[in-house]
Design a protein around this motif. Sequence first.
Motif, short mmCIF file in Angstrom:
data_model
loop_
_atom_site.label_atom_id
_atom_site.label_comp_id
_atom_site.label_asym_id
_atom_site.label_seq_id
_atom_site.Cartn_x
_atom_site.Cartn_y
_atom_site.Cartn_z
N VAL A 64 -8.23 11.08 -5.60
CA VAL A 64 -6.87 10.69 -5.21
C VAL A 64 -6.77 10.68 -3.69
N GLU A 65 -7.29 11.72 -3.09
CA GLU A 65 -7.22 11.84 -1.62
C GLU A 65 -7.94 10.68 -0.93
N LYS A 66 -9.12 10.34 -1.47
CA LYS A 66 -9.91 9.25 -0.87
C LYS A 66 -9.16 7.92 -0.99
N ILE A 67 -8.60 7.68 -2.17
CA ILE A 67 -7.88 6.40 -2.37
C ILE A 67 -6.66 6.35 -1.45
N VAL A 68 -5.93 7.46 -1.37
CA VAL A 68 -4.74 7.46 -0.52
C VAL A 68 -5.13 7.24 0.94
N ALA A 117 -8.17 8.50 -14.83
CA ALA A 117 -8.93 9.74 -14.74
C ALA A 117 -9.45 9.89 -13.31
N MET A 118 -8.75 10.69 -12.51
CA MET A 118 -9.17 10.86 -11.10
C MET A 118 -9.12 12.34 -10.74
N THR A 119 -10.13 12.76 -9.99
CA THR A 119 -10.09 14.14 -9.48
C THR A 119 -9.15 14.15 -8.28
N LYS A 120 -8.80 15.35 -7.83
CA LYS A 120 -7.93 15.48 -6.65
C LYS A 120 -8.61 14.82 -5.45
N ASP A 121 -9.93 15.02 -5.43
CA ASP A 121 -10.72 14.45 -4.33
C ASP A 121 -10.64 12.91 -4.34
N THR A 129 0.84 -1.21 0.00
CA THR A 129 0.00 0.00 0.00
C THR A 129 0.88 1.25 0.00
N GLU A 130 2.04 1.15 0.65
CA GLU A 130 2.97 2.29 0.64
C GLU A 130 3.40 2.61 -0.79
N LEU A 131 3.76 1.57 -1.54
CA LEU A 131 4.18 1.78 -2.93
C LEU A 131 3.06 2.41 -3.74
N LEU A 132 1.86 1.88 -3.57
CA LEU A 132 0.72 2.35 -4.35
C LEU A 132 0.32 3.77 -3.96
N ALA A 133 0.30 4.03 -2.65
CA ALA A 133 -0.10 5.37 -2.18
C ALA A 133 0.87 6.42 -2.73
N LYS A 134 2.15 6.10 -2.70
CA LYS A 134 3.14 7.07 -3.21
C LYS A 134 2.96 7.29 -4.70
N ALA A 135 2.79 6.19 -5.42
CA ALA A 135 2.65 6.30 -6.89
C ALA A 135 1.41 7.11 -7.25
N ILE A 136 0.32 6.89 -6.55
CA ILE A 136 -0.92 7.62 -6.86
C ILE A 136 -0.76 9.09 -6.49
N ASP A 137 -0.19 9.31 -5.32
CA ASP A 137 -0.03 10.67 -4.83
C ASP A 137 0.86 11.50 -5.76
N GLN A 138 1.85 10.82 -6.34
CA GLN A 138 2.78 11.54 -7.22
C GLN A 138 2.30 11.55 -8.67
N GLY A 139 1.05 11.12 -8.87
CA GLY A 139 0.47 11.17 -10.21
C GLY A 139 1.10 10.19 -11.19
#
Length: 510
Positions: A181-185, A175-179, A160-170
């Motif tokens: 991204v925040e929810k998934i993270v 197709a995801m809104t900022k909102d 989850t750490e790998l995925l959270a960082k990758a998503i957070d860094q775009g």
Amino acid sequence: MGGAYSSLLALDLIKAAPVHPFDLHKGTEGKKVIILGAGLAGMTAAYELNKLGYECTILEARDRVGGRCWSIRGGSTNIETEHGAHTAAFDKGLYFNAGPSRIPHHHELSMHYCKEFGVQLEVYNNINEAAYYFSEGNGPLSGKKIRKREIHNDVRGYMTELLAKAIDQGQIQMAMTKDDVEKIVHYLEAEGGLDRDKLYKASARRGYKVPPGVYEGEYSEAYPLMDILSSGLMEPDFYNVAEYTYELQMTMFQAVGGMDMIAKALGERVKPAVNLGAEVSSIKNTDTGVKVVYKTAAGEKEIEGDMCICTIPLPVLSYIDHNFSGTVTRAIDYATYNKTGKIGLQFKRRFWEEDERIYGGITHTNNELTQIFYPSNEYQSNKGVLIGYYNFGDKAERVGELSYAEREKLALEKGAMIHPQYNNEFENSFSVTWHKTKYNMGGWAEYNSQTRESIYKVLLEPEKNVYFAGEHMTYLNAWMAGAFESARSVVAEIHTRVSGQNFKYPKTTG
Ligand SMILES: Cc1cc2nc3c(=O)[nH]c(=O)nc-3n(C[C@H](O)[C@H](O)[C@H](O)COP(=O)(O)OP(=O)(O)OC[C@H]3O[C@@H](n4cnc5c(N)ncnc54)[C@H](O)[C@@H]3O)c2cc1C
């Protein structure tokens, strides 16, 4: 739990497990059905046909009912090809389930018949995070027993750490809104136990080095991801199957006193129809019905009936004389069954509970043991039988080649790497290799998409007056529910044919 489930049902506080509609009406008296095999499928077929007024005769080769639904107690005997007969020496009251050991909560027919026969159930603890992973081989974590909760949480955390960082860094193209991204993270942080910087660090989830008391306690340290990876602990032997596999999710049940309580209860209900020690040697369709020849201690006998239900496992049926068509013969001869074996080990002391706080559940290994099952009953009593290995495929084949004594030696040597207490506490063992066991010659049927067509579909149709049933005649292979389901399916077919009642049992439900 034992009495609780049946008491709640009796008090009408919970609904009985629903099953496919099976509202067949009596109407045809006296048709004779010969049933081959007194496993769960054969006996269920007789039980349901009796209700409809048929005259059933069951021919069973063994001197007991139940087939694969069998619990080993002191005095139980098995015969394996090459290795001959051996007898269990467990103390009175101790047993292990050589065949079925767990019932998924959604196996409606298994639950239904347990209720109908008054078989008491208790919870089978299939998921125990306190049990171990043990990897034999290379890597810094191999040769160590590691609590499942440590590996599960570390791997979940790092992934989850790998995925959270990758998503957070775009870095993930979606197709995801900022909102979004925040929810998934946030979800990933919660799922993996990440800190505010999205880093995985050990927490209470994976357990303590010093457990809390009047003081705070100290978390154990996370294993480095690369150590877990290089030690083989992310390989298939250690996949988190229990929580992720539909059939293995809690709640699971077992019959109080041994799973063969189900077979025994069913056996009582069809007792007058059962002929033990009757080994079928020939099955022939005739112009008017079926003729079956069988061997008994008193010599060869012959019986005729209007129809026959054959539940004999296909690797055994393949060697029996018959006059089936070429297509059906090929289907029987080319069926494949898995290789599987178990060993029960009796110990003087329940050290897994007393010393290691393991109450039920399963330890996984990547060696021949594959799995160690700890008993989900009689907690904190004195002695116990645990299943020292439950293996499949190549591993089961290699272990099955060994003599009974060599299997015991292997189970003890490999098991002592995890539980050194084996060296002092062991008393006796009993092993069953299903692919070498007379009258079974396999654990359960295995199909692929091609053999579903060339074997399964062919045998779903009756061969004139002979109907095929058993776990192999469903998509519920390796489960008792398959035996029950197939029995009901052929009973419905036979009754529809005989009585003309318009009824279709839903076939091949999964
Ligand atoms: C290792 C193992 C683990 C399992 N685990 C689970 C589990 O956890 N949960 C679950 O629900 N299910 C489990 N199962 C599956 C379950 O045991 C089977 O699906 C079910 O018992 C099959 O019943 P059956 O009547 O189709 O076959 P069987 O029980 O094999 O019955 C066939 C009968 O035919 C008889 N026979 C054979 N040859 C002849 C002959 N020539 N003449 C007369 N009779 C003959 C046999 O003696 C036997 O009694 C497991 C099975 C195994 C082997």
